[in-house]
Design an enzyme around this catalytic site. Structure first.
Site, PDB file in Angstrom:
ATOM      1  N   ASN A 104       0.923  -1.214   0.111  1.00 34.43           N
ATOM      2  CA  ASN A 104       0.143   0.229   0.011  1.00 34.43           C
ATOM      3  C   ASN A 104       0.780   1.256   0.142  1.00 34.43           C
ATOM      4  O   ASN A 104       1.997   1.204   0.780  1.00 34.43           O
ATOM      5  CB  ASN A 104      -0.964  -0.133   1.145  1.00 34.43           C
ATOM      6  N   ASP A 106      -0.544   4.109   0.821  1.00 36.94           N
ATOM      7  CA  ASP A 106      -1.777   5.076   1.245  1.00 36.94           C
ATOM      8  C   ASP A 106      -1.252   5.556   2.652  1.00 36.94           C
ATOM      9  O   ASP A 106      -1.844   6.563   3.354  1.00 36.94           O
ATOM     10  CB  ASP A 106      -2.983   4.338   1.664  1.00 36.94           C
ATOM     11  N   HIS A 121       5.916  -0.553  -2.616  1.00 41.47           N
ATOM     12  CA  HIS A 121       5.672   0.101  -3.723  1.00 41.47           C
ATOM     13  C   HIS A 121       5.462   1.647  -3.703  1.00 41.47           C
ATOM     14  O   HIS A 121       4.823   2.199  -4.438  1.00 41.47           O
ATOM     15  CB  HIS A 121       3.977  -0.525  -4.147  1.00 41.47           C
TER      16      HIS A 121
HETATM   17  N1  APR Z   1      -9.707  -7.432   4.850  1.00 39.90           N
HETATM   18  C1  APR Z   1      -8.895  -8.492   4.098  1.00 39.90           C
HETATM   19  N2  APR Z   1      -8.953  -8.560   2.793  1.00 39.90           N
HETATM   20  C2  APR Z   1      -9.753  -7.849   2.091  1.00 39.90           C
HETATM   21  C3  APR Z   1     -10.682  -7.061   2.473  1.00 39.90           C
HETATM   22  C4  APR Z   1     -10.732  -6.861   4.151  1.00 39.90           C
HETATM   23  N3  APR Z   1     -11.591  -6.097   4.618  1.00 39.90           N
HETATM   24  N4  APR Z   1     -11.390  -6.461   1.478  1.00 39.90           N
HETATM   25  C5  APR Z   1     -11.014  -6.933   0.439  1.00 39.90           C
HETATM   26  N5  APR Z   1      -9.725  -8.089   0.891  1.00 39.90           N
HETATM   27  C6  APR Z   1      -8.816  -8.877  -0.098  1.00 39.90           C
HETATM   28  C7  APR Z   1      -9.593  -8.879  -1.512  1.00 39.90           C
HETATM   29  O1  APR Z   1     -10.369 -10.266  -1.387  1.00 39.90           O
HETATM   30  C8  APR Z   1      -8.239  -9.223  -2.291  1.00 39.90           C
HETATM   31  O2  APR Z   1      -8.047 -10.486  -2.513  1.00 39.90           O
HETATM   32  O3  APR Z   1      -8.075  -7.790  -0.485  1.00 39.90           O
HETATM   33  C9  APR Z   1      -7.591  -8.144  -1.822  1.00 39.90           C
HETATM   34  C10 APR Z   1      -7.252  -6.970  -2.423  1.00 39.90           C
HETATM   35  O4  APR Z   1      -6.519  -7.504  -3.707  1.00 39.90           O
HETATM   36  P1  APR Z   1      -5.926  -6.215  -4.959  1.00 39.90           P
HETATM   37  O5  APR Z   1      -7.042  -5.208  -4.961  1.00 39.90           O
HETATM   38  O6  APR Z   1      -5.457  -6.981  -6.174  1.00 39.90           O
HETATM   39  O7  APR Z   1      -4.860  -5.308  -4.304  1.00 39.90           O
HETATM   40  P2  APR Z   1      -3.301  -5.890  -3.844  1.00 39.90           P
HETATM   41  O8  APR Z   1      -3.122  -7.438  -3.706  1.00 39.90           O
HETATM   42  O9  APR Z   1      -2.986  -4.879  -2.914  1.00 39.90           O
HETATM   43  O10 APR Z   1      -2.646  -5.187  -5.116  1.00 39.90           O
HETATM   44  C11 APR Z   1      -1.381  -5.415  -5.505  1.00 39.90           C
HETATM   45  O11 APR Z   1      -1.308  -4.124  -7.405  1.00 39.90           O
HETATM   46  O12 APR Z   1      -2.527  -2.615  -8.531  1.00 39.90           O
HETATM   47  C12 APR Z   1      -1.385  -2.866  -8.161  1.00 39.90           C
HETATM   48  O13 APR Z   1       0.622  -1.556  -6.921  1.00 39.90           O
HETATM   49  C13 APR Z   1      -0.876  -1.863  -6.697  1.00 39.90           C
HETATM   50  O14 APR Z   1       0.048  -2.477  -4.537  1.00 39.90           O
HETATM   51  C14 APR Z   1      -1.020  -2.854  -5.567  1.00 39.90           C
HETATM   52  C15 APR Z   1      -0.610  -4.394  -6.191  1.00 39.90           C
END
Ligand code: APR
Length: 252
Positions: A104, A106, A121
């Site tokens: 993240n 953020d 990142h």
């Molecule tokens: N608690 C735990 N997990 C959750 C929750 C929650 N409240 N809400 C959603 N999720 C899970 C979803 O099921 C999903 O598997 O969080 C995950 C979010 O996945 P992504 O949106 O793909 O985010 P992320 O894995 O952080 O993406 C990786 O991709 O776009 C790039 O640079 C960006 O750092 C990011 C990277």
């Protein structure tokens, strides 16, 4: 919250562990109101990453990219860390060797009190010059031009985040790999496991003997590499883990 959320092995580990490495993704900030990327209604269903999150897109249209990051910064500044963030910040005090890795950008872990967060990142508040590479201080919204310029060389400033097709910062990746290889317990929280090399870290930890656990309401793409998957939201599951640690340290 009943403890049976966790296996006996995990409960025992939480009560006794001295080395924990955590990897978080966008899901840990979802309960704060920050949209994730790949969930239904997530950022990548609203916006096109190929137009916003790579260096070619930035060079083609820096104004569009900066407008998007300004929009995200505003959204992030309007929300607060949630119980998942706070529990991870507190967990740091219960474990001798605790490393928090995040995908993240953020800053919510830091706002919740986590120290020394390994930002794989980058960070949305950072920026640097495309020409001279100099880091630039973030100025508040009073900037006249949407596309900020470097005060030293006049070059284009870009957001200090890692875009698709770019390498992760070497020092951060080295620290992340070291922490994954030396921990007893690895927690993968709120990540879809779609983006590498971050998604490789749980496997690296497992190869070095760690017990690897996923916390996610839905199975991620790397769920099959875990010893244990807890289907739940981080704002509930992480505080429950912390409670086991707290109780164990109280009675120790
Ligand atoms: N608690 C735990 N997990 C959750 C929750 C929650 N409240 N809400 C959603 N999720 C899970 C979803 O099921 C999903 O598997 O969080 C995950 C979010 O996945 P992504 O949106 O793909 O985010 P992320 O894995 O952080 O993406 C990786 O991709 O776009 C790039 O640079 C960006 O750092 C990011 C990277």
């Amino acid at each position: 919250m009943n403890a049976s959320l966790f296996s006996e092995r995990l409960e025992h580990l939480l009560a006794t562990v001295h080395s924990v490495t955590v990897l978080t993704g966008a899901g840990v900030s979802a309960e704060s109101g920050v949209p994730t990327f790949r969930d239904p209604g997530g950022l990548w269903s609203q916006f096109r990453p190929e137009e916003l999150a790579n260096v070619d897109a930035f060079m083609r249209n820096p104004q569009l990219v900066w407008e998007w990051y300004t929009y995200r910064k505003r959204m992030i500044s309007d929300v607060s860390p949630n119980p998942g963030h706070f529990a991870l910040a507190e967990m740091e005090g219960f474990v001798g060797d605790f490393t928090l890795l995040t995908q993240n950008v953020d800053n919510l872990h830091q706002r919740a009190g986590s120290s020394d967060v390994v930002e794989l990142h980058g960070n949305i508040h950072h920026r640097f010059c495309m020409d001279c590479g100099q880091d630039a201080v973030e100025i508040d919204g009073s900037e006249r031009s949407v596309v900020p310029r470097c005060v030293s060389c006049g070059g284009l400033l870009r957001p200090g985040v890692v875009w698709f097709g770019e390498m992760l910062p070497g020092e951060q990746l080295r620290r992340a790999s070291d922490a994954a290889a030396r921990c007893q317990l690895f927690l993968s929280i709120g990540t879809s496991g779609e983006v590498y090399p971050a998604a490789q870290l749980p496997s690296l930890a497992r190869e070095h003997g760690a017990y690897v656990v996923e916390i996610n309401p839905r199975s991620s793409s790397i769920a099959h590499r875990m010893h244990e998957c807890i289907e739940g939201v981080s704002g509930i599951v992480v505080p429950a883990m912390l409670e086991i640690m707290r109780r164990a340290r109280r009675t120790a």
